[in-house]
Write a protein that holds these residues in place. Structure first.
Motif, PDB file in Angstrom:
ATOM      1  N   LEU A 182      -4.030   0.417   3.290  1.00  0.00           N
ATOM      2  CA  LEU A 182      -2.293  -0.745   2.699  1.00  0.00           C
ATOM      3  C   LEU A 182      -1.314  -1.102   3.546  1.00  0.00           C
ATOM      4  CD1 LEU A 182      -1.875  -1.581   0.468  1.00  0.00           C
ATOM      5  CD2 LEU A 182      -0.641   0.943  -0.756  1.00  0.00           C
ATOM      6  N   ALA A 183      -1.148  -2.255   3.985  1.00  0.00           N
ATOM      7  CA  ALA A 183      -0.637  -2.707   4.787  1.00  0.00           C
ATOM      8  C   ALA A 183       0.060  -3.495   3.554  1.00  0.00           C
ATOM      9  CB  ALA A 183      -0.652  -3.555   5.754  1.00  0.00           C
ATOM     10  N   ALA A 184       1.761  -3.299   2.741  1.00  0.00           N
ATOM     11  CA  ALA A 184       2.141  -4.767   2.612  1.00  0.00           C
ATOM     12  C   ALA A 184       2.843  -5.984   3.199  1.00  0.00           C
ATOM     13  CB  ALA A 184       3.583  -4.244   2.000  1.00  0.00           C
ATOM     14  N   THR A 185       2.133  -7.156   2.810  1.00  0.00           N
ATOM     15  CA  THR A 185       2.713  -8.485   2.881  1.00  0.00           C
ATOM     16  C   THR A 185       3.859  -9.269   2.302  1.00  0.00           C
ATOM     17  OG1 THR A 185       1.060  -9.857   2.102  1.00  0.00           O
ATOM     18  CG2 THR A 185       0.766  -7.922   4.652  1.00  0.00           C
ATOM     19  N   GLY A 186       4.034  -9.999   3.103  1.00  0.00           N
ATOM     20  CA  GLY A 186       5.301 -10.895   2.840  1.00  0.00           C
ATOM     21  C   GLY A 186       4.528 -11.588   1.257  1.00  0.00           C
ATOM     22  N   HIS A 187       3.307 -11.686   0.887  1.00  0.00           N
ATOM     23  CA  HIS A 187       2.914 -12.232  -0.584  1.00  0.00           C
ATOM     24  C   HIS A 187       2.009 -11.278  -1.204  1.00  0.00           C
ATOM     25  CE1 HIS A 187       4.846 -16.034   0.703  1.00  0.00           C
ATOM     26  NE2 HIS A 187       4.530 -15.620   2.016  1.00  0.00           N
ATOM     27  N   GLY A 188       2.038  -9.696  -0.696  1.00  0.00           N
ATOM     28  CA  GLY A 188       0.967  -9.048  -1.854  1.00  0.00           C
ATOM     29  C   GLY A 188       1.288  -7.701  -0.314  1.00  0.00           C
ATOM     30  N   ALA A 189      -0.200  -7.524  -0.182  1.00  0.00           N
ATOM     31  CA  ALA A 189      -0.777  -6.178  -0.026  1.00  0.00           C
ATOM     32  C   ALA A 189      -1.776  -6.517   1.041  1.00  0.00           C
ATOM     33  CB  ALA A 189      -0.645  -5.372  -0.338  1.00  0.00           C
TER      34      ALA A 189
END
Length: 434
Positions: A311-318
């Motif tokens: 699981l890697a969070a991103t600027g617009h979700g994951a």
């Protein structure tokens, strides 16, 4: 930072937390024939109970008769039926022919009861310490920029449950515990609207299934992926005989049983409460899934016997990787948000104890709470009681609403029994300025 309290009247009871447990205790104290001085300290700015899961249409799974007072006192004016009558909905509710109100309505009932007891609770007050002070206990808290202190002949800790996330998972803007589902969905609807494309929900219980349904309903163009470590949702066992595990008398049997039998009871009846779903909701989700397959456009996806391995969070979700335990295949999903419906844990009531106060524990580190919900303490003879963190000693109903009325009465009886000979206080009492 200013200080308030410390030399005011000694209260009969100071309650830490003002959720359903201590709210029921406040009701019991109010209805008791003998005057009691009580004060409840709540860190929230106003009354609230699982506000993030007030999903429109979601129903309670507890019979409305098991409210704050009725099982303890059937003539109580704090019962759910009294609430309905005052709201002008008694006949309308009865016409629904159900024992189960919506969660929104039950939250309104709890708020209605709390408002009637507003004179015995201090909101915006966070307890930091409980320590010996001669023949009483001193409870220290922060309120705004001031330190407040209360003295009490008894303390009741009922601080509720703490959201649990799997190891390595941190909540964020697009990674949520289901506790915050409704406000986060409302925020995302306002921000993304029809541009939302995919959500992932982790968990196999009622909250997980409700989260799947709510996301599916709120984002009509988005996919919703349910990830759970079993073959499918399992129905909750709410049959009459199984429900006896929540009876008040069951607490007596459970508490006097050997630890091995307690464990066996808990394991054999976990399907009354843990990782299980209301059968009607299971049927509703299955019908939606089947209808989408017929139409040739599936938005509901169920990853059975699976887990999230990355699981890697991103600027617009994951970005999420799901692995199947059946064939080992991995699925990479880019989600607008990931919801962990992974339950709650009881907080450790000993975290407030200081000034030489210590709590006894067994070989597994658990607290052997007395049948009257009293903590076994060293450093004082003043009683400290706990609500909620007692499943290992009092059974499956400990963290549920089923026994909240009876439990509050039992704690009050214990307080009164131990208080024998002490001068009664004046209710309501408040911390006084030094």
């Amino acid at each position: 930072m200013g200080e308030i309290g410390g030399t005011g009247p000694v209260l009969d009871v100071v309650g830490i937390g003002f959720g359903p447990g201590n709210l029921a205790l406040a009701v019991a104290a109010t209805e008791h024939a003998e005057p009691l001085s009580v004060r409840f300290l709540e860190r929230q700015a106003r009354f609230g109970w699982h506000g993030g899961m007030l999903i429109p249409g979601a129903r309670m799974q507890v019979n409305f008769v098991k409210d704050l007072a009725t099982v303890r006192n059937p003539s109580s004016t704090f019962g759910f039926l009294s609430y309905l009558a005052e709201r002008g909905r008694l006949i309308d509710f009865l016409n629904r022919q159900t024992f189960f109100p919506t969660r929104l309505e039950y939250h309104d009932y709890l708020g209605w009861a709390a408002a009637r007891l507003d004179d015995v609770v201090d909101y915006g007050t966070e307890v930091t310490a409980v320590r010996p002070a001669g023949p009483v206990l001193e409870v220290e808290a922060r309120r705004g920029g001031a330190v407040v202190r209360y003295r009490a002949r008894a303390v009741v800790i009922a601080t509720g449950l703490v959201p649990h996330l799997p190891e390595g998972v941190t909540a964020g803007d697009r990674v949520w515990h289901n506790r915050d589902l409704v406000p986060n969905v409302e925020r995302l609807v306002a921000g993304l609207g029809d541009r939302a494309r995919r959500f992932v929900v982790v968990g196999a219980g009622q909250s997980a299934a409700e989260s799947v349904e709510y996301l599916h309903r709120s984002f009509p163009r988005a996919e919703v992926h349910a990830v759970f470590g079993r073959w499918g949702y399992s129905p909750a066992d709410d049959s009459p005989f199984a429900n006896r595990v929540f009876d008040p008398d069951a607490v007596d049997d459970f508490h006097r049983s050997a630890p091995e039998l307690r464990q066996r009871i808990t394991e054999r009846h976990r399907n009354t409460n843990y990782s299980v779903v209301d059968p009607d909701l299971i049927g509703e989700l299955y019908e939606k899934h089947y209808a989408e397959r017929v139409a040739g456009r599936e938005r509901l996806h169920f990853h059975r016997m699976s887990e999230i391995v990355d699981l890697a969070a991103t600027g617009h979700g994951a970005d999420v990787t799901v692995r199947s335990a059946v064939d080992g295949l991995r699925s990479d999903l880019r989600a607008d948000a990931v919801v962990f419906a992974t339950g709650y844990r009881s907080g450790d009531p000993a975290r407030f104890l200081t000034g030489g106060l210590t709590v006894l524990r067994d070989e597994r580190g658990r607290i052997p709470v007395g049948r009257d919900y009293r903590l076994p303490l060293r450093g004082t003879d003043v009683p400290v009681f706990v609500q909620g963190a007692t499943e290992h000693t009092h059974g499956l109903a400990s963290t549920l609403l089923s026994n909240v009325a009876v439990r509050s009465g039992e704690i009050l009886d214990a307080v009164l029994g131990l208080r024998a000979g002490a001068a009664p206080g004046v209710r309501p009492a408040r911390a006084l300025a030094v």
